[in-house]
Design a protein around this motif. Structure first.
Motif, short mmCIF file in Angstrom:
data_model
loop_
_atom_site.label_atom_id
_atom_site.label_comp_id
_atom_site.label_asym_id
_atom_site.label_seq_id
_atom_site.Cartn_x
_atom_site.Cartn_y
_atom_site.Cartn_z
N THR A 201 0.84 -1.19 0.00
CA THR A 201 0.00 0.00 0.00
C THR A 201 0.88 1.24 0.00
OG1 THR A 201 -1.52 -1.31 1.38
CG2 THR A 201 -2.09 0.99 1.03
N PRO A 202 1.56 1.50 -1.12
CA PRO A 202 2.41 2.68 -1.21
C PRO A 202 1.57 3.96 -1.26
CG PRO A 202 2.30 1.58 -3.33
CD PRO A 202 1.58 0.70 -2.36
N VAL A 203 2.20 5.06 -0.89
CA VAL A 203 1.54 6.36 -0.93
C VAL A 203 1.60 6.93 -2.34
CG1 VAL A 203 1.78 8.74 -0.12
CG2 VAL A 203 1.99 6.84 1.50
N PHE A 204 0.53 7.60 -2.76
CA PHE A 204 0.54 8.31 -4.04
C PHE A 204 -0.24 9.61 -3.89
CE2 PHE A 204 -3.10 5.43 -4.18
CZ PHE A 204 -4.14 6.21 -4.68
N PRO A 205 0.06 10.63 -4.68
CA PRO A 205 -0.65 11.90 -4.57
C PRO A 205 -2.15 11.72 -4.81
CG PRO A 205 1.32 12.14 -5.91
CD PRO A 205 1.15 10.67 -5.69
N GLY A 206 -2.95 12.34 -3.95
CA GLY A 206 -4.40 12.26 -4.10
C GLY A 206 -5.00 10.96 -3.62
N MET A 207 -4.26 10.20 -2.84
CA MET A 207 -4.72 8.90 -2.38
C MET A 207 -6.01 8.98 -1.57
SD MET A 207 -2.56 6.01 -0.27
CE MET A 207 -2.26 7.12 1.11
N ASP A 208 -6.11 9.96 -0.70
CA ASP A 208 -7.32 10.12 0.13
C ASP A 208 -8.54 10.33 -0.75
OD1 ASP A 208 -8.91 10.90 2.61
OD2 ASP A 208 -8.99 12.75 1.43
N ALA A 209 -8.46 11.23 -1.71
CA ALA A 209 -9.60 11.51 -2.59
C ALA A 209 -9.95 10.29 -3.43
CB ALA A 209 -9.30 12.70 -3.49
N ALA A 210 -8.94 9.60 -3.95
CA ALA A 210 -9.19 8.41 -4.77
C ALA A 210 -9.88 7.33 -3.97
CB ALA A 210 -7.87 7.89 -5.35
N ALA A 211 -9.40 7.10 -2.74
CA ALA A 211 -10.02 6.07 -1.89
C ALA A 211 -11.45 6.46 -1.53
CB ALA A 211 -9.18 5.86 -0.64
N ARG A 212 -11.69 7.75 -1.31
CA ARG A 212 -13.05 8.17 -0.97
C ARG A 212 -14.01 8.03 -2.16
NH1 ARG A 212 -13.76 13.14 0.07
NH2 ARG A 212 -11.64 14.02 -0.11
N TRP A 213 -13.49 8.06 -3.40
CA TRP A 213 -14.36 7.78 -4.54
C TRP A 213 -14.83 6.33 -4.50
CZ3 TRP A 213 -17.24 10.70 -7.18
CH2 TRP A 213 -16.87 12.01 -7.49
N LEU A 214 -13.94 5.40 -4.18
CA LEU A 214 -14.36 4.00 -4.11
C LEU A 214 -15.31 3.76 -2.94
CD1 LEU A 214 -11.02 2.17 -4.97
CD2 LEU A 214 -12.95 2.67 -6.47
N VAL A 215 -15.02 4.36 -1.80
CA VAL A 215 -15.94 4.26 -0.67
C VAL A 215 -17.30 4.85 -1.05
CG1 VAL A 215 -16.40 5.03 1.69
CG2 VAL A 215 -14.09 4.32 1.04
N GLY A 216 -17.26 5.99 -1.72
CA GLY A 216 -18.51 6.64 -2.10
C GLY A 216 -19.34 5.81 -3.06
N GLY A 217 -18.68 5.07 -3.94
CA GLY A 217 -19.43 4.22 -4.86
C GLY A 217 -20.18 3.12 -4.14
N THR A 218 -19.52 2.49 -3.18
CA THR A 218 -20.19 1.43 -2.42
C THR A 218 -21.27 2.01 -1.53
OG1 THR A 218 -18.12 0.17 -2.48
CG2 THR A 218 -19.79 -0.54 -0.91
N LEU A 219 -21.02 3.17 -0.95
CA LEU A 219 -22.03 3.83 -0.14
C LEU A 219 -23.22 4.28 -0.99
CD1 LEU A 219 -22.85 4.82 2.65
CD2 LEU A 219 -21.48 6.87 2.27
N THR A 220 -22.96 4.75 -2.21
CA THR A 220 -24.05 5.10 -3.13
C THR A 220 -24.93 3.88 -3.39
OG1 THR A 220 -22.73 6.83 -4.20
CG2 THR A 220 -24.59 5.92 -5.46
N GLY A 221 -24.29 2.73 -3.63
CA GLY A 221 -25.05 1.51 -3.83
C GLY A 221 -25.86 1.12 -2.62
N ALA A 222 -25.28 1.27 -1.43
CA ALA A 222 -25.99 0.93 -0.20
C ALA A 222 -27.21 1.84 -0.01
CB ALA A 222 -25.05 1.04 0.99
N ARG A 223 -27.06 3.10 -0.35
CA ARG A 223 -28.20 4.02 -0.22
C ARG A 223 -29.32 3.68 -1.20
NH1 ARG A 223 -24.01 9.09 0.20
NH2 ARG A 223 -23.89 9.20 2.50
N LEU A 224 -28.96 3.24 -2.39
CA LEU A 224 -29.98 2.83 -3.35
C LEU A 224 -30.78 1.65 -2.82
CD1 LEU A 224 -27.93 3.05 -6.68
CD2 LEU A 224 -29.82 4.55 -6.01
#
Length: 378
Positions: free
Chosen positions: A87-110
């Motif tokens: 799990t190396p660090v890369f620029p924008g990692m927090d935002a990128a990970a929150r996009w994936l979290v948001g996708g699963t959360l979007t599905g859960a809300r549906l």
């Protein structure tokens, strides 16, 4: 309608060109679905907020992910599982990970809101991320955030993990919670990362008996895997009576996968996905959310996930994959890609078959025996 949740920003979750958890797998899958299904039209994911991530992760951990993402990594990153080869660090990692979290959360809300019964999140499945630590290619645990959402909506959650690696992060986060039953089938931790997932990891406190693990021997093939899956999945449904099923549909138990040693074919995956959908219809009024996960043979993983797409939508499977897509991606990857969704040849001969079957069956028997002491059949 079966919503498919996706955003191009998912592709920014990128550990670098040599890392096995490559966004190319997802780009490849999206291009294939665009060509195969004229009605392709995903639901746009909503990026998770910091507050959403904090429902399952420690503040101190999130602060370090944010700092590392901005190019100012703290000195203690390794204590939080960051900056490692996995799990190396890369620029924008927090935002990128929150996009994936948001996708699963979007599905859960549906699902929880009644907009849809079946949802496919075309990403996510980051099941190794812990409360205060990244692990195994996983920064934030999108599955745990979705489970927290379902619990807040008053829903009991059956979590099913068919990734070849133990779903340890989800298990530990809900280890004391009897509203969540975690069921993970995986190659035994005696041989494979993360080294956990034994039969006797059963939960703690009020959650004792709600953590189910079926560790499998290397070279386990379709018949033996499906026998165990059918037995434990049916018991989990009947005993737990969930309101919703959340599935981590990792494709790395396929026999072509380079990082593990199970020997499943696409036929086994079709049966697994079909059985989960049948179970949802019988027990949860059809409520089920699928995410992706591991899968490091680009050829096999993309075909398995495309198969899942068509099964969820109850569409006829395409007879052949588009030649242009195969040629284009084959050249990029330097390999010949399968011409059909299903495998056209099986795995190599499996050694020690009798011993494998005896070991796996004994684990199924042991698991069902021990959890029966804690759960009352529904």
């Amino acid at each position: 309608m079966v919503p498919v949740v996706y955003r191009p920003e998912y592709l920014t979750y990128d550990f670098g060109p040599q890392h096995p958890f490559s966004p190319q797998r997802l780009a490849m899958l999206v291009e294939l679905l665009e060509e195969l299904d004229p009605a392709w039209g995903p639901v746009a994911a909503v990026q998770a907020r910091r507050e959403d991530v904090l429902t399952v992760h420690a503040e101190r951990f999130v602060r370090r992910v944010e700092a590392a993402s901005q190019g100012a990594p703290p000195d203690d990153l390794d204590e939080y599982g960051l900056g490692t080869s996995d799990t190396p660090v890369f620029p924008g990692m927090d935002a990128a990970a929150r996009w994936l979290v948001g996708g699963t959360l979007t599905g859960a809300r549906l699902v929880s809101g009644g907009t849809a019964r079946r949802v496919l999140q075309l990403g996510g499945g980051l099941h190794h991320a812990q409360f205060d630590r990244a692990s195994g290619f996983c920064v934030y645990n999108d599955l745990a955030v979705a489970i927290h959402h379902f619990l807040e909506a008053g829903m009991r959650v059956l979590y099913v993990d068919v990734d070849v690696h133990h779903g340890d992060g989800v298990q530990w986060i809900f280890y004391k919670d009897p509203r969540v039953l975690t069921l993970s089938l995986h190659e035994s931790g005696r041989y494979l990362f993360p080294g956990t997932g034994g039969v006797f990891e059963l939960g703690q406190g009020g959650g004792t008996g709600y953590s189910w693990n079926l560790p499998l021997e290397p070279y386990t093939g379709d018949a033996c895997y499906l026998e165990g899956f059918e037995r434990v999945f049916e018991k989990a449904l009947a005993w737990f009576l969930p309101d919703v099923i959340l599935v981590q549909a990792g494709a790395d138990a396929h026999f072509l996968d380079p990082l593990a040693d199970l020997m499943l074919t696409t036929r086994a995956y079709e049966r697994i996905f079909t059985r989960i959908l049948e179970g949802a219809e019988q027990y949860t009024e059809g409520r089920v959310l699928f995410t992706l996960g591991g899968g490091y043979s680009f050829d096999a993983a993309v075909r398995v996930w495309a198969l899942l797409y068509f099964l969820l939508k109850e569409q006829r499977l395409p007879e052949r994959l588009p030649e242009g897509w195969r040629s284009r991606w084959g050249q990029r990857l330097g390999q010949t890609l399968g011409a059909e969704l299903h495998d056209t040849h099986g795995p190599p001969l499996v050694p020690r078959r009798p011993e494998i079957e005896r070991y796996n069956r004994s684990n199924v028997d042991r698991l069902l025996d021990v959890v029966s002491k804690y759960l009352t059949p529904g």
